[in-house]
Design a protein around this motif. Structure first.
Motif, PDB file in Angstrom:
ATOM      1  N   UNK A  29      24.112 -20.338  14.798  1.00  0.00           N
ATOM      2  CA  UNK A  29      23.548 -20.141  16.135  1.00  0.00           C
ATOM      3  C   UNK A  29      22.405 -19.131  16.121  1.00  0.00           C
ATOM      4  N   UNK A  30      21.632 -19.122  17.187  1.00  0.00           N
ATOM      5  CA  UNK A  30      20.605 -18.097  17.340  1.00  0.00           C
ATOM      6  C   UNK A  30      21.311 -16.750  17.509  1.00  0.00           C
ATOM      7  N   UNK A  31      20.562 -15.674  17.349  1.00  0.00           N
ATOM      8  CA  UNK A  31      21.163 -14.352  17.479  1.00  0.00           C
ATOM      9  C   UNK A  31      21.734 -14.113  18.880  1.00  0.00           C
ATOM     10  N   UNK A  32      21.103 -14.670  19.888  1.00  0.00           N
ATOM     11  CA  UNK A  32      21.584 -14.482  21.266  1.00  0.00           C
ATOM     12  C   UNK A  32      22.865 -15.281  21.504  1.00  0.00           C
ATOM     13  N   UNK A  33      22.913 -16.512  21.001  1.00  0.00           N
ATOM     14  CA  UNK A  33      24.131 -17.329  21.133  1.00  0.00           C
ATOM     15  C   UNK A  33      25.281 -16.662  20.375  1.00  0.00           C
ATOM     16  N   UNK A  34      24.999 -16.140  19.194  1.00  0.00           N
ATOM     17  CA  UNK A  34      26.021 -15.435  18.416  1.00  0.00           C
ATOM     18  C   UNK A  34      26.521 -14.215  19.177  1.00  0.00           C
ATOM     19  N   UNK A  35      25.613 -13.449  19.752  1.00  0.00           N
ATOM     20  CA  UNK A  35      26.000 -12.277  20.545  1.00  0.00           C
ATOM     21  C   UNK A  35      26.905 -12.696  21.700  1.00  0.00           C
ATOM     22  N   UNK A  36      26.531 -13.750  22.417  1.00  0.00           N
ATOM     23  CA  UNK A  36      27.345 -14.219  23.543  1.00  0.00           C
ATOM     24  C   UNK A  36      28.741 -14.625  23.088  1.00  0.00           C
ATOM     25  N   UNK A  89      35.156 -20.578  11.853  1.00  0.00           N
ATOM     26  CA  UNK A  89      35.518 -21.931  12.282  1.00  0.00           C
ATOM     27  C   UNK A  89      34.404 -22.593  13.093  1.00  0.00           C
ATOM     28  N   UNK A  90      33.788 -21.849  13.997  1.00  0.00           N
ATOM     29  CA  UNK A  90      32.820 -22.443  14.909  1.00  0.00           C
ATOM     30  C   UNK A  90      31.421 -22.572  14.324  1.00  0.00           C
ATOM     31  N   UNK A 113      24.261  -9.652  14.145  1.00  0.00           N
ATOM     32  CA  UNK A 113      24.996  -8.774  15.059  1.00  0.00           C
ATOM     33  C   UNK A 113      25.995  -7.958  14.245  1.00  0.00           C
ATOM     34  N   UNK A 114      25.982  -6.660  14.479  1.00  0.00           N
ATOM     35  CA  UNK A 114      26.959  -5.769  13.853  1.00  0.00           C
ATOM     36  C   UNK A 114      27.945  -5.348  14.937  1.00  0.00           C
ATOM     37  N   UNK A 115      29.229  -5.482  14.632  1.00  0.00           N
ATOM     38  CA  UNK A 115      30.276  -5.155  15.600  1.00  0.00           C
ATOM     39  C   UNK A 115      31.089  -3.981  15.075  1.00  0.00           C
ATOM     40  N   UNK A 116      31.261  -2.975  15.918  1.00  0.00           N
ATOM     41  CA  UNK A 116      32.114  -1.825  15.616  1.00  0.00           C
ATOM     42  C   UNK A 116      33.303  -1.873  16.567  1.00  0.00           C
ATOM     43  N   UNK A 117      34.504  -1.887  16.014  1.00  0.00           N
ATOM     44  CA  UNK A 117      35.729  -1.856  16.813  1.00  0.00           C
ATOM     45  C   UNK A 117      36.460  -0.563  16.494  1.00  0.00           C
ATOM     46  N   UNK A 118      36.846   0.178  17.522  1.00  0.00           N
ATOM     47  CA  UNK A 118      37.456   1.485  17.341  1.00  0.00           C
ATOM     48  C   UNK A 118      38.775   1.615  18.085  1.00  0.00           C
ATOM     49  N   UNK A 119      39.610   2.508  17.587  1.00  0.00           N
ATOM     50  CA  UNK A 119      40.684   3.060  18.416  1.00  0.00           C
ATOM     51  C   UNK A 119      39.995   4.077  19.327  1.00  0.00           C
ATOM     52  N   UNK A 120      40.535   4.356  20.510  1.00  0.00           N
ATOM     53  CA  UNK A 120      39.859   5.242  21.463  1.00  0.00           C
ATOM     54  C   UNK A 120      39.487   6.616  20.889  1.00  0.00           C
ATOM     55  N   UNK A 121      40.422   7.242  20.168  1.00  0.00           N
ATOM     56  CA  UNK A 121      40.172   8.587  19.645  1.00  0.00           C
ATOM     57  C   UNK A 121      39.044   8.597  18.618  1.00  0.00           C
ATOM     58  N   UNK A 122      38.996   7.548  17.816  1.00  0.00           N
ATOM     59  CA  UNK A 122      37.971   7.463  16.765  1.00  0.00           C
ATOM     60  C   UNK A 122      36.601   7.215  17.390  1.00  0.00           C
ATOM     61  N   UNK A 123      36.565   6.363  18.386  1.00  0.00           N
ATOM     62  CA  UNK A 123      35.294   6.111  19.077  1.00  0.00           C
ATOM     63  C   UNK A 123      34.775   7.371  19.744  1.00  0.00           C
ATOM     64  N   UNK A 124      35.651   8.095  20.378  1.00  0.00           N
ATOM     65  CA  UNK A 124      35.258   9.343  21.036  1.00  0.00           C
ATOM     66  C   UNK A 124      34.726  10.354  20.021  1.00  0.00           C
ATOM     67  N   UNK A 125      35.348  10.418  18.859  1.00  0.00           N
ATOM     68  CA  UNK A 125      34.942  11.368  17.827  1.00  0.00           C
ATOM     69  C   UNK A 125      33.534  11.059  17.294  1.00  0.00           C
TER      70      UNK A 125
END
Length: 143
Positions: A29-36, A89-90, A113-125
């Motif tokens: 997909x395009x970068x925008x479709x991937x982001x969506x 898959x998609x 697209x780079x995705x960062x997933x955090x636990x709340x405390x780690x994101x806050x830090x």
């Protein structure tokens, strides 16, 4: 007769692999479709505080960055796993993933697209979204 069979099999395998690679490239997909799709996947899995940052023209590492929070290490790892599975898959996208085993901070690199997933405390830090805010120098609190 056997030689001709043996010599055509590798060619057939190469041709099949080439066709598969072309099919995967066409379905990317395009970068925008991937982001969506990434944003909708995060929403489906109940990620919280989702922020998207447009990096186009700011860096060559990616076009977009997405930052989100999960309530626990288990949820963070689960969100990451489901997201990477959906993209594979998609769209046939094999993402690079770091940190899924601990689930504190998972980095998913899809290329565009780079995705960062955090636990709340780690994101806050780490507060990495502040690094990309206009006019804020790393190490400053923006005040």
């Amino acid at each position: 007769m056997e030689d001709s069979v043996l010599s055509t099999e590798p060619q057939a395998a190469v041709a099949a692999a080439s066709e598969a690679a072309e099919g995967a490239a066409k379905s990317r997909p395009s970068n925008v479709v991937l982001l969506e799709r990434i944003l909708s996947s995060l929403d489906e899995d109940k990620a919280e505080e989702v922020v998207q940052i447009d990096l186009r023209g700011k860096t060559a590492i990616a076009d977009f960055m997405v930052i989100a929070t999960g309530r626990s290490s288990r949820q963070v790892a689960g969100i990451a796993e489901k997201l990477t599975d959906r993209l594979k898959q998609e769209y046939g996208i094999l993402s690079k993933v770091e940190g899924r085993d601990t689930g504190d901070w998972v980095l998913i690199d899809t290329g565009d697209v780079i995705v960062h997933l955090f636990r709340p405390e780690v994101r806050e830090f780490y507060q990495i979204e502040k690094l990309w805010q206009p006019g804020v120098t790393p190490g400053q609190d923006g005040a």
